[in-house]
Design an enzyme around this catalytic site. Sequence first.
Site, PDB file in Angstrom:
ATOM      1  N   ASP A  24      11.143  16.124   7.270  1.00  0.00           N
ATOM      2  CA  ASP A  24      10.524  17.364   6.777  1.00  0.00           C
ATOM      3  C   ASP A  24       9.466  17.876   7.747  1.00  0.00           C
ATOM      4  O   ASP A  24       8.654  18.740   7.400  1.00  0.00           O
ATOM      5  CB  ASP A  24       9.957  17.185   5.357  1.00  0.00           C
ATOM      6  CG  ASP A  24       8.857  16.131   5.294  1.00  0.00           C
ATOM      7  OD1 ASP A  24       8.759  15.302   6.220  1.00  0.00           O
ATOM      8  OD2 ASP A  24       8.098  16.145   4.306  1.00  0.00           O
ATOM      9  N   ARG A  40       1.588  -5.086   1.843  1.00  0.00           N
ATOM     10  CA  ARG A  40       1.238  -4.162   0.747  1.00  0.00           C
ATOM     11  C   ARG A  40       2.535  -3.642   0.118  1.00  0.00           C
ATOM     12  O   ARG A  40       3.568  -3.557   0.803  1.00  0.00           O
ATOM     13  CB  ARG A  40       0.375  -2.998   1.256  1.00  0.00           C
ATOM     14  CG  ARG A  40       1.004  -2.229   2.398  1.00  0.00           C
ATOM     15  CD  ARG A  40       0.187  -1.018   2.765  1.00  0.00           C
ATOM     16  NE  ARG A  40       0.427   0.105   1.892  1.00  0.00           N
ATOM     17  CZ  ARG A  40       1.489   0.899   1.961  1.00  0.00           C
ATOM     18  NH1 ARG A  40       2.439   0.687   2.859  1.00  0.00           N
ATOM     19  NH2 ARG A  40       1.631   1.889   1.131  1.00  0.00           N
ATOM     20  N   GLY A  76       4.709   2.620  -1.339  1.00  0.00           N
ATOM     21  CA  GLY A  76       4.587   3.639  -2.379  1.00  0.00           C
ATOM     22  C   GLY A  76       5.791   4.557  -2.410  1.00  0.00           C
ATOM     23  O   GLY A  76       5.874   5.455  -3.245  1.00  0.00           O
ATOM     24  N   THR A  77       6.721   4.361  -1.488  1.00  0.00           N
ATOM     25  CA  THR A  77       7.870   5.272  -1.426  1.00  0.00           C
ATOM     26  C   THR A  77       9.217   4.553  -1.515  1.00  0.00           C
ATOM     27  O   THR A  77      10.248   5.188  -1.652  1.00  0.00           O
ATOM     28  CB  THR A  77       7.869   6.077  -0.104  1.00  0.00           C
ATOM     29  OG1 THR A  77       7.952   5.155   0.984  1.00  0.00           O
ATOM     30  CG2 THR A  77       6.633   6.923   0.030  1.00  0.00           C
ATOM     31  N   ARG A 131       5.921  -4.122   2.179  1.00  0.00           N
ATOM     32  CA  ARG A 131       5.899  -3.988   3.641  1.00  0.00           C
ATOM     33  C   ARG A 131       5.044  -5.086   4.260  1.00  0.00           C
ATOM     34  O   ARG A 131       3.976  -5.426   3.736  1.00  0.00           O
ATOM     35  CB  ARG A 131       5.320  -2.635   4.048  1.00  0.00           C
ATOM     36  CG  ARG A 131       6.179  -1.481   3.665  1.00  0.00           C
ATOM     37  CD  ARG A 131       5.820  -0.226   4.464  1.00  0.00           C
ATOM     38  NE  ARG A 131       6.373   0.948   3.822  1.00  0.00           N
ATOM     39  CZ  ARG A 131       7.655   1.312   3.874  1.00  0.00           C
ATOM     40  NH1 ARG A 131       8.519   0.579   4.560  1.00  0.00           N
ATOM     41  NH2 ARG A 131       8.074   2.385   3.255  1.00  0.00           N
ATOM     42  N   SER A 191      11.496  13.631   2.949  1.00  0.00           N
ATOM     43  CA  SER A 191      10.961  13.286   4.267  1.00  0.00           C
ATOM     44  C   SER A 191      11.926  12.439   5.103  1.00  0.00           C
ATOM     45  O   SER A 191      13.046  12.852   5.369  1.00  0.00           O
ATOM     46  CB  SER A 191       9.622  12.594   4.053  1.00  0.00           C
ATOM     47  OG  SER A 191       9.000  12.293   5.244  1.00  0.00           O
TER      48      SER A 191
HETATM   49  P1  NG1 Z   1       4.800   3.580   2.059  1.00  0.00           P
HETATM   50  O1  NG1 Z   1       6.239   3.538   1.665  1.00  0.00           O
HETATM   51  O2  NG1 Z   1       3.816   3.601   0.927  1.00  0.00           O
HETATM   52  O3  NG1 Z   1       4.495   2.550   3.093  1.00  0.00           O
HETATM   53  C1  NG1 Z   1       5.287   5.527   3.837  1.00  0.00           C
HETATM   54  C2  NG1 Z   1       4.445   5.394   5.077  1.00  0.00           C
HETATM   55  C3  NG1 Z   1       3.130   6.099   4.838  1.00  0.00           C
HETATM   56  C4  NG1 Z   1       3.327   7.554   4.400  1.00  0.00           C
HETATM   57  C5  NG1 Z   1       4.347   7.617   3.264  1.00  0.00           C
HETATM   58  C6  NG1 Z   1       4.749   9.028   2.918  1.00  0.00           C
HETATM   59  C7  NG1 Z   1       4.327   3.527   6.663  1.00  0.00           C
HETATM   60  C8  NG1 Z   1       4.047   2.099   6.840  1.00  0.00           C
HETATM   61  N1  NG1 Z   1       4.187   4.006   5.411  1.00  0.00           N
HETATM   62  O4  NG1 Z   1       4.549   4.977   2.761  1.00  0.00           O
HETATM   63  O5  NG1 Z   1       2.356   6.015   5.987  1.00  0.00           O
HETATM   64  O6  NG1 Z   1       3.659   8.362   5.474  1.00  0.00           O
HETATM   65  O7  NG1 Z   1       5.530   6.889   3.561  1.00  0.00           O
HETATM   66  O8  NG1 Z   1       5.719   9.565   3.714  1.00  0.00           O
HETATM   67  O9  NG1 Z   1       4.663   4.219   7.624  1.00  0.00           O
HETATM   68 ZN    ZN Z   2       7.667  13.543   6.296  1.00  0.00          ZN
END
Ligand code: NG1
Ligand code: ZN
Length: 545
Positions: A279, A499, A502-503, A508, A65
Amino acid sequence: MAQFEEVSVNSKLHPKPEGLIMQYGTAGFRSNAKHLDHIMFRMGLLATLRSKKTKFTIGVMVTASHNPEEDNGVKLIDPMGEMVAVEWEIYATQLANAEQDSLLHELKSIIEAEGIDLTEPAYVFVGRDTRPSSASLSQAVVDGVCSLGGKILDYGLVTTPQLHYMVCCCNTKSCYGSATLEGYYQKLSQAFLQLTHNVPNRTDDQKRLVVDGANGIGALKMKELEPFIRSELQVLLSNDGSQGKLNHLCGADYVKVQQKAPQGVTLVEGERCCSFDGDADRIVYYYTDSKGSFHLLDGDKIATLISTFLKELLTQAELNLQIAVVQTAYANGSSTRYLEDIMKVVVCCTKTGVKHLHHAAQKYDIGVYFEANGHGTVLFSKAAHKQILELVKDPNINDERKHAAKLLENTVNLINQTVGDAISDMMLIEAVLAIRGMSVQDWDSIYTDLPNRQLKVTVSDRRVIDTTDAERRAVTPGGLQDAIDALVKKYKSARAFVRPSGTEDVVRVYAEADSQESADCLAHEVSLAVHHLAGGVGEKPKPLH
Ligand code: NG1
Ligand code: ZN
């Protein structure tokens, strides 16, 4: 069994680096591409098992992405085009982390736990983005599928939402559309043209849109779509991948987080521009005003535009369907207030991550969901869709109702209901602006965003932060939420939360307040609290000003 023999032999060609541990996160596995070969092979195995279990085609998308070009990732797509079921995310993590000599054992335990009949056929669709690593990584997925005797259809270069769409088309026996790129362009463009071609007095300016393709797959696919919609939309494509690097100083994430135009796009006063992510499952809009100020129209503004449009159509069509907007904690406070207080729309808040929003949106007749970062779509329940179609065919209704019903029908066809889709969302937004005769400034002025700031803090283990209330409050580490509460109190119209991502391996921080300066100060102070109380690594966060 011969199949296990084959898995065993082939898995040695995709060996797991010893001790490497990865988690199936908010959007599947993501990391530097060089750590992912074994993950891809194993996700090929898992997708095959999932297909045997569900007796449907499963999708595997190779992409990271909006992450940098050097990264890659993989996510699994369930039969109706939705994200893979949560229980299978756990299997994905188990399989990914099994050391080489326990892979078969792990595989067999999933087969046993799910009661999978290995003699069932399996079908897997594979797609990939434009990253240099994607071709060989998707081949590793193919190897995994073939090792367990599954059949592959490799779509090659597609956007994430295109692959979701293909999976859904296939498993609905083409009720949702035909599972080809041509079918996708045909269905969406026909709906778009029907929505727009009778709109009176559209000037060439209104028909023009600047698109930042993030130097990725979205740019390639816009070029393919363009001939289908040329009569109603002139697309000026920049960051088309011919020169720049994927997501570098461009793309939806860059524009949203930096709150500025991407490189390669020169803003002309009042001209509509949009950016896709790497993506093409996210989109944000923006423009510059007469004073040269940059204005961002993010997922919240998009959700507001679309839900307002749909609500009006429901009233005109005299259809009694409940519409709701699903957001996350990142939604700007002004958008929530506008939707609840002025629009009188039901708003609900879920955890970050599309699967949470998607599931919440499924509970309503019409569920509009968008993350502030521009990922979102609209879900129409089966019953709502049926009512709309019946109304279109009803000979006893007046022209106004019929017209509204027809617009609703085309909206259903235009939106990719499987997942957020930058291309589909873009056409819907363009159609709504055209039909309602709105400029980008009119759209922007529906409400004014509260100034906000997003920051990241690196800590030694981000899992020390546990949250509740749709991630708006931190339960652990002790004292952190109290510290945030005390800081928020210092500012007007303020809100802040933290929080674990997750990526990415970061925590954040989000803050909003009545001025940009306050939002920036609050975000910085909260970052300091995280650094101090949650095991910050390296130097303390520096103030923004
Ligand atoms: P994480 O890294 O968990 O904050 C980010 C985006 C999500 C979602 C995922 C997947 C923000 C703050 N967070 O997640 O909304 O789109 O990537 O691509 O934009
Ligand atoms: Zn994406």
